[in-house]
Motif scaffolding. Structure first.
Motif, PDB file in Angstrom:
ATOM      1  N   CYS A  93       3.520   1.679   8.125  1.00  0.00           N
ATOM      2  CA  CYS A  93       3.544   2.451   6.882  1.00  0.00           C
ATOM      3  C   CYS A  93       2.578   1.861   5.865  1.00  0.00           C
ATOM      4  O   CYS A  93       2.329   0.651   5.882  1.00  0.00           O
ATOM      5  N   PRO A  94       1.976   2.730   5.063  1.00  0.00           N
ATOM      6  CA  PRO A  94       2.323   4.135   4.782  1.00  0.00           C
ATOM      7  C   PRO A  94       1.675   5.148   5.716  1.00  0.00           C
ATOM      8  O   PRO A  94       1.666   6.342   5.420  1.00  0.00           O
ATOM      9  N   TYR A  95       1.158   4.696   6.854  1.00  0.00           N
ATOM     10  CA  TYR A  95       0.451   5.575   7.785  1.00  0.00           C
ATOM     11  C   TYR A  95       1.371   5.992   8.934  1.00  0.00           C
ATOM     12  O   TYR A  95       2.394   5.376   9.200  1.00  0.00           O
ATOM     13  N   THR A 144       6.604   7.579  -3.055  1.00  0.00           N
ATOM     14  CA  THR A 144       7.704   7.168  -2.185  1.00  0.00           C
ATOM     15  C   THR A 144       8.740   6.412  -3.007  1.00  0.00           C
ATOM     16  O   THR A 144       8.473   5.322  -3.508  1.00  0.00           O
ATOM     17  N   LYS A 166       3.913  13.215   6.297  1.00  0.00           N
ATOM     18  CA  LYS A 166       4.402  12.623   5.061  1.00  0.00           C
ATOM     19  C   LYS A 166       3.980  11.158   4.996  1.00  0.00           C
ATOM     20  O   LYS A 166       3.514  10.578   5.973  1.00  0.00           O
ATOM     21  N   THR A 167       4.156  10.556   3.826  1.00  0.00           N
ATOM     22  CA  THR A 167       3.878   9.128   3.678  1.00  0.00           C
ATOM     23  C   THR A 167       4.967   8.343   4.384  1.00  0.00           C
ATOM     24  O   THR A 167       6.146   8.500   4.097  1.00  0.00           O
ATOM     25  N   ASN A 168       4.565   7.491   5.296  1.00  0.00           N
ATOM     26  CA  ASN A 168       5.524   6.743   6.101  1.00  0.00           C
ATOM     27  C   ASN A 168       6.213   5.663   5.263  1.00  0.00           C
ATOM     28  O   ASN A 168       5.688   5.221   4.237  1.00  0.00           O
ATOM     29  N   GLN A 169       7.389   5.222   5.732  1.00  0.00           N
ATOM     30  CA  GLN A 169       8.133   4.170   5.049  1.00  0.00           C
ATOM     31  C   GLN A 169       8.972   3.408   6.075  1.00  0.00           C
ATOM     32  O   GLN A 169       9.268   3.915   7.161  1.00  0.00           O
ATOM     33  N   ARG A 176       0.814  -1.217   0.000  1.00  0.00           N
ATOM     34  CA  ARG A 176       0.000   0.000   0.000  1.00  0.00           C
ATOM     35  C   ARG A 176       0.848   1.268   0.000  1.00  0.00           C
ATOM     36  O   ARG A 176       0.350   2.350   0.325  1.00  0.00           O
ATOM     37  N   LEU A 177       2.101   1.152  -0.359  1.00  0.00           N
ATOM     38  CA  LEU A 177       2.983   2.311  -0.343  1.00  0.00           C
ATOM     39  C   LEU A 177       2.578   3.317  -1.410  1.00  0.00           C
ATOM     40  O   LEU A 177       2.111   2.961  -2.491  1.00  0.00           O
ATOM     41  N   ASP A 178       2.782   4.585  -1.098  1.00  0.00           N
ATOM     42  CA  ASP A 178       2.426   5.667  -2.008  1.00  0.00           C
ATOM     43  C   ASP A 178       3.345   5.637  -3.235  1.00  0.00           C
ATOM     44  O   ASP A 178       4.563   5.462  -3.094  1.00  0.00           O
TER      45      ASP A 178
END
Length: 272
Positions: A212-214, A16, A223-226, A11-13
């Motif tokens: 992540c991505p939360y 990123t 920001k979008t978490n990683q 589900r990563l942006d």
């Protein structure tokens, strides 16, 4: 070495690292994050997660259904077990109870009885497979603990992930054989009560995660978490507990492999 014990790699942006999962993981590895547990939220999403794990030997996966997912058909114990075995999951989840939206927007989330039965089904599957369970719990303290008492084996246990409840609940979960995982929320300015939880628990029962991505930690909040930023969570935990970062890295990594024994360690991967 650090472990991101709970991340949603499917589900990563796209923004990123250009949407390149290998680059995302390489950025984390460069900061000594060397193990990732990618979390399922639906059984239908399991094939994509399994493909990620096949492509990256430091990624392992879970099998489960999130409490807030709307489903046309509820999963059976057999279906959860089949998915876990077919895709070599090291845990069942993320499953659990989330009552936060029931009064605010009841049409947005499954009803209490649906959530409870879904959770019960997955706890039974985990118990029968002797796999740890990854639990999402929000504003559902009593029901969560009651179902854990009824359906889990303390010798196998599990984790309350992204924990945001009080120290009393955390201690009861630990008594029942569970670990407590802390996310970027720990770094938030108004999270003083959570920092009290972090300080009040034994080191032998703590994990760190990004989710992540939360929930990106300070200084990346908004920001979008990683996965690379699990280190910030560990740094905050070290500060809260007055411990060296190396010590926090050591025991949270050790705890991860104790809870998830089917996840191969770096040494085991090197021998393959």
């Amino acid at each position: 070495m650090f472990v991101d014990s709970h991340c949603h790699l499917d589900r990563l942006d796209p923004g990123t690292h250009g949407g390149d999962l290998s680059a995302v993981l390489d950025a984390a590895r460069a900061r000594n994050v060397r193990q990732f547990l990618a979390i399922a939220v639906t059984l239908e999403g399991m094939p994509a997660l399994a493909e990620i794990a096949r492509s990256h030997d430091d990624v392992v996966i879970s099998a489960g259904v999130h409490p807030l997912q709307h489903l046309a058909e509820e999963p059976s114990v057999a279906a959860v077990k089949e998915a876990a075995e077919r895709f070599a999951a090291v845990a069942i989840g993320e499953c659990g109870l989330d009552y936060h939206y029931l009064d605010k927007a009841p049409d947005r989330v499954p009803a209490r009885d649906v959530q409870r039965e879904r959770f019960r089904c997955q706890l039974i599957a985990a118990n029968e497979l002797e796999l740890p369970v990854i639990i999402h719990t929000r504003e559902a303290r009593d029901d969560t603990l009651a179902l854990i008492r009824e359906h889990t084996d303390p010798a196998v246990g599990g984790v309350l992930h992204c924990f945001t409840e009080d120290l009393e609940m955390a201690r009861e979960a630990v008594r029942l054989g569970f670990y407590i995982s802390l996310s970027g929320i720990l770094t938030f300015r108004q999270a003083e009560s959570l920092r009290e939880v972090a300080a009040g628990l034994p080191a032998s029962r703590l994990l760190v995660e990004t989710d992540c991505p939360y929930l990106a930690p300070v200084p990346y909040r908004g920001k979008t978490n990683q996965p690379a930023w699990v280190r910030e969570v560990a740094e905050c935990l070290a500060q809260v507990r007055g411990e060296p970062l190396e010590q926090v890295a050591e025991y949270t990594t050790e705890n991860f492999y104790k809870l998830f024994p089917d996840a191969p360690t770096m040494d085991a991967r090197a021998r393959l």
